[in-house]
Design a protein around this motif. Structure first.
Motif, short mmCIF file in Angstrom:
data_model
loop_
_atom_site.label_atom_id
_atom_site.label_comp_id
_atom_site.label_asym_id
_atom_site.label_seq_id
_atom_site.Cartn_x
_atom_site.Cartn_y
_atom_site.Cartn_z
N LEU A 101 0.85 -1.18 0.00
CA LEU A 101 0.00 0.00 0.00
C LEU A 101 0.89 1.23 0.00
O LEU A 101 1.95 1.24 0.64
CB LEU A 101 -0.89 0.00 1.26
CG LEU A 101 -1.90 1.11 1.43
CD1 LEU A 101 -3.01 0.99 0.39
CD2 LEU A 101 -2.50 1.05 2.84
N ILE A 102 0.47 2.28 -0.70
CA ILE A 102 1.23 3.53 -0.67
C ILE A 102 0.89 4.25 0.63
O ILE A 102 -0.25 4.66 0.85
CB ILE A 102 0.90 4.41 -1.88
CG1 ILE A 102 1.36 3.71 -3.17
CG2 ILE A 102 1.57 5.78 -1.75
CD1 ILE A 102 0.98 4.46 -4.44
N GLN A 103 1.88 4.38 1.51
CA GLN A 103 1.72 5.05 2.80
C GLN A 103 2.89 6.01 2.99
O GLN A 103 3.98 5.61 3.39
CB GLN A 103 1.69 4.02 3.94
CG GLN A 103 0.51 3.06 3.90
CD GLN A 103 0.68 1.92 4.87
OE1 GLN A 103 1.59 1.10 4.74
NE2 GLN A 103 -0.20 1.85 5.86
N ASP A 104 2.65 7.27 2.68
CA ASP A 104 3.74 8.25 2.72
C ASP A 104 4.23 8.52 4.14
O ASP A 104 5.32 9.07 4.32
CB ASP A 104 3.29 9.55 2.06
CG ASP A 104 3.08 9.39 0.55
OD1 ASP A 104 3.72 8.49 -0.03
OD2 ASP A 104 2.28 10.15 -0.02
N THR A 105 3.43 8.18 5.15
CA THR A 105 3.83 8.43 6.53
C THR A 105 4.75 7.35 7.07
O THR A 105 5.30 7.50 8.16
CB THR A 105 2.60 8.54 7.43
OG1 THR A 105 1.83 7.33 7.33
CG2 THR A 105 1.73 9.72 7.03
N ILE A 106 4.91 6.25 6.33
CA ILE A 106 5.75 5.14 6.80
C ILE A 106 6.99 5.09 5.91
O ILE A 106 6.89 5.01 4.68
CB ILE A 106 4.98 3.81 6.75
CG1 ILE A 106 3.81 3.87 7.74
CG2 ILE A 106 5.89 2.62 7.06
CD1 ILE A 106 2.95 2.64 7.76
N PRO A 107 8.19 5.11 6.50
CA PRO A 107 9.43 5.10 5.71
C PRO A 107 9.50 3.89 4.78
O PRO A 107 9.05 2.79 5.13
CB PRO A 107 10.54 5.04 6.78
CG PRO A 107 9.89 5.58 8.02
CD PRO A 107 8.46 5.16 7.95
N VAL A 108 10.07 4.10 3.59
CA VAL A 108 10.21 3.00 2.64
C VAL A 108 11.36 2.10 3.08
O VAL A 108 12.27 2.51 3.80
CB VAL A 108 10.45 3.52 1.21
CG1 VAL A 108 9.26 4.33 0.73
CG2 VAL A 108 11.74 4.34 1.13
N ILE A 109 11.30 0.84 2.64
CA ILE A 109 12.35 -0.13 2.97
C ILE A 109 13.61 0.17 2.18
O ILE A 109 14.73 0.12 2.69
CB ILE A 109 11.86 -1.56 2.66
CG1 ILE A 109 10.60 -1.90 3.47
CG2 ILE A 109 12.96 -2.58 2.91
CD1 ILE A 109 10.80 -1.92 4.96
N ALA A 110 13.43 0.47 0.88
CA ALA A 110 14.57 0.74 -0.01
C ALA A 110 14.04 1.41 -1.27
O ALA A 110 12.83 1.47 -1.50
CB ALA A 110 15.30 -0.55 -0.35
#
Length: 706
Positions: free
Chosen positions: A496-505
């Motif tokens: 899911l696109i969640q801009d508030t959660i940091p991406v893994i890579a």
């Protein structure tokens, strides 16, 4: 003639038997259907243990103008009107801190902005004082003088604010005033106020009610905290013309004290009248003139039908919207369900919402319901649509009954394929709230799939399907290898696109990734959360449960499930997590907000059972001995990487971690009890009508109308 008499006797006997049978059976269809003409919806109030959402000020406007008055037992007394180009702003006349005053608006504005940055509730007001216009910055509306003093100390402790106020000393103000007698007009009151202001006193125009119900103007002098302080004001007022005639204002009856408020405009040349009210059992009303709705700025500038009532509850301002009950439902249906859904689904929602509100009665002391999902979401006229209005009107007055009473017609967005028995959520059985299969997959229509992949760095996360291309290649273990087709592709923690959660890579075009599994984008039906570290989970759990769990956290398991498969008991390190109701596990396990539902599986990422020589088994992490790998050349090395990729006997590959972490794979959104909204959508799409839908989810109910 005898035939007619016998027929008449037969009819009388038949009616009597029917009535007697009805009395004995208590048939729901014959019971009196509850009715409500007007509903009271609390938007702001403080009600300990039930609801706490307050505002220091309430700002209203309406294109057609508004009538301001007070509600008495015999009805509403309208005091004055506000035209359509103006706003009316209200606050409680209580304890506050006068942080700063100056003849320079810019300096007052700087102080007000600093207080806002410090999360204070600051107003800029102006008055005539010592022959000049003075701008004052007041902060807060506090229940007691002690609370105001605490706030005053806090503001004094801010170094930046101290620089802005310079030598100006803050003062705690209170709701005690001196008051003049009735004055003929507002202009007379303004003139009288300037006379007291000329001797340096804070003076305000006020509005009172005569015994006849009509309003009159007066002047209020001072804003004292105590009776002793008010006597000091009285001595100073004696130096002004008419000062000797001032009396202590009656604080028990309703009044509106008017301050010129520059907070909304942030301009010296324009202001709004701030009406500060008090008085025992005071109920200020704001009613529309004509048919235009009233806008409330502090509630996302939404507009509402009906009138507003302002009162003081537990020392805070309560804001209640009162409107025709059926018109309230126009908005509820539009918020709780998509207005574009089939009319039969909307009608089912309308009956459920109507029944829910009637069942709850006067549940919030001065209101039937609140405007949030604690009751039912209600956003005013902006959420109404022709379809939602039609759904309400086509089911007007219809209510779901069980044993002759309006049911507690709760509902949720998506039951995840199976509704919950009420016992699974709150521990108590309700006969009409039983677990049933629900066609909820309609929430997944048109959604993308996401691949859970391993990138070259060893990190694991999700990439949306359209950002990957097939290579036709597999690993030695049979896992697919895919190719990233876009530069800057984000590898996300959840599908899911969640801009508030940091991406893994972040990976670029041409990067080869190994696919672990595939899932649909997280939605109301299917969702994934985590993995979360053992420490993250332990901190979250111990912040919510009644008895803390001793760390480190090594295991987290669903130890008991209800009729629908929902978790009704969970253990951590073998210890049952103590919560009030099973539904509370959503919050207790939600690291980044509550879990969508309690219908989930917990993947303990470090838990691995290995088959060794002689059919012996070892289970990690309870077995702390190291794990070794034997390479093709026979070399034995310890597995020290964070992730182990394990192939089971069925050919499924799983990413296991060395250290414990926990991943939730779940279904559904909400408590799952009662009507499932996405299930109602699917049933309506299949051709079922609203009565069938309601009776499917609420067992053995009757749909009745007055």
């Amino acid at each position: 003639m005898s035939i007619k008499r016998n027929m008449k006797r037969y009819l009388i006997m038949t009616i009597a038997i029917v009535l007697l049978a009805t009395a004995w059976t208590g048939s729901p269809s014959q019971a009196a259907v509850p009715k409500l003409d007007n509903i009271r919806v609390a938007l702001f109030m403080q009600l300990p243990g039930k609801y706490d959402d307050t505002t220091a000020a309430a700002t209203f406007s309406s294109t057609g103008g508004m009538s301001i008055g007070v509600r008495k037992p015999d009805g509403i007394n309208n005091w004055f009107n506000v035209d359509g180009a103006a706003t009316a702003r209200f606050a409680v006349d209580s304890f506050k801190v006068k942080v700063y005053e100056s003849s320079t608006f810019a300096s007052a504005l700087a102080v007000q902005k600093r207080l806002q940055a410090l999360k204070g509730t600051a107003f800029i007001t102006s008055l005539s004082k010592n022959g000049a216009i003075i701008y004052q910055v007041i902060e807060g509306t506090y229940k007691t003088a002690a609370e105001a003093v605490t706030a005053q100390t806090k503001w004094k402790g801010d170094s930046e604010l101290s620089k802005l106020v310079g030598g100006s000393n803050s003062v705690v103000q209170g709701p005690l005033h001196l008051e003049s007698g009735p004055l003929t007009s507002k202009a007379d009151a303004i003139a009288a106020a300037s006379g007291f202001g000329a001797v340096g006193l804070d003076t305000y125009v006020a509005i009172r009610s005569q015994q006849s119900g009509s309003a009159y103007y007066s002047v209020m002098v001072g804003a004292a905290v105590s009776a002793a302080e008010l006597q000091i004001v009285k001595a100073a007022a004696a130096n002004a013309s008419g000062g000797a005639a001032l009396k202590e204002a009656d604080a028990s009856s309703a009044y509106l004290l008017i301050r010129n408020d520059h907070t909304v405009t942030a301009k010296a040349e324009s202001s709004t009248e701030l009406y500060m009210f008090a008085g025992n059992d005071t109920k200020v009303t704001v009613s529309p003139i004509g048919n235009d709705p009233i806008k409330l700025n502090e509630r996302s500038a939404r507009s509402y039908r009906g009138l507003f009532e302002l009162s003081i509850l537990n020392g805070r301002m309560a804001v209640v919207n009162e409107l025709p009950f059926e018109q309230y439902l126009y908005s509820v249906v539009g918020v709780e369900m998509y207005p574009t859904w089939p009319i039969e689904a909307l009608k089912a929602q309308a009956v459920a919402a109507r029944t829910y509100a009637l069942n709850r009665g006067f549940g919030f002391q001065i209101a039937h319901v609140v405007d949030t999902t604690l009751s039912q979401a209600y956003y005013g006229v902006g959420s109404e649509r022709p379809s939602t209005i039609a759904a309400v009107e086509e089911t007007a007055g219809e209510v779901a009954l069980y044993n002759g009473k309006a049911i507690d017609a709760i509902y949720s967005a998506n039951s995840g394929g199976f509704t919950a028995d009420a016992k699974e959520a709150w521990g108590n059985a309700v006969p009409y709230m039983q677990a049933v299969k629900s066609p909820d997959a309609s929430s997944e229509v048109g959604l993308n799939n996401w691949y859970r992949v391993v990138v070259p760095s060893g990190a694991i996360g999700y990439i949306r399907e359209d950002l990957l291309a097939e290579t036709g290649e597999t690993t030695a273990a049979g896992s697919r290898i895919m190719l990233v087709n876009t530069n800057g592709t984000k590898v996300r923690k959840h599908p899911l696109i969640q801009d508030t959660i940091p991406v893994i890579a972040t990976v670029d075009n041409g990067t080869r990734v190994v696919v672990l599994d595939k899932s649909v984008e997280s939605n109301s039906m299917t969702w994934i959360r985590g993995p979360y570290s053992a420490q993250e989970m332990l901190t979250t759990i111990n912040g919510k449960v009644k008895t803390p769990v001793s760390g480190p956290l090594k295991s987290l398991e669903v130890s008991q499930r209800g009729a629908s498969g929902r978790a009704t008991e969970i253990t951590a390190n073998g210890q049952k997590l103590a919560v009030t109701y099973p539904i509370d596990y959503r919050a207790a396990l939600g690291v980044q907000g509550s879990l969508p539902s309690t219908l989930f599986q917990i993947e303990e990422t470090a838990k691995v059972t290995m088959l060794g020589a002689g059919a012996t088994t070892r289970t990690k992490p309870s077995d702390s001995n190291p794990v070794y790998m034997i390479s093709a050349g026979g070399t034995k090395t310890e597995a020290v990487n964070a992730n182990l990729f394990i192939l089971d006997g069925s050919g499924n590959i799983r990413a296991a971690t060395k250290e414990p972490s926990f991943r939730f794979v779940g279904s559904g959104n909400g408590h799952g009890v009662g009507l499932s909204q996405y299930g109602a959508l699917s049933l309506a799409q299949q051709g079922y009508d609203y009565q069938y839908i309601l009776k499917y989810y609420y067992k053995d109910v009757t749909i009745a109308k007055e």
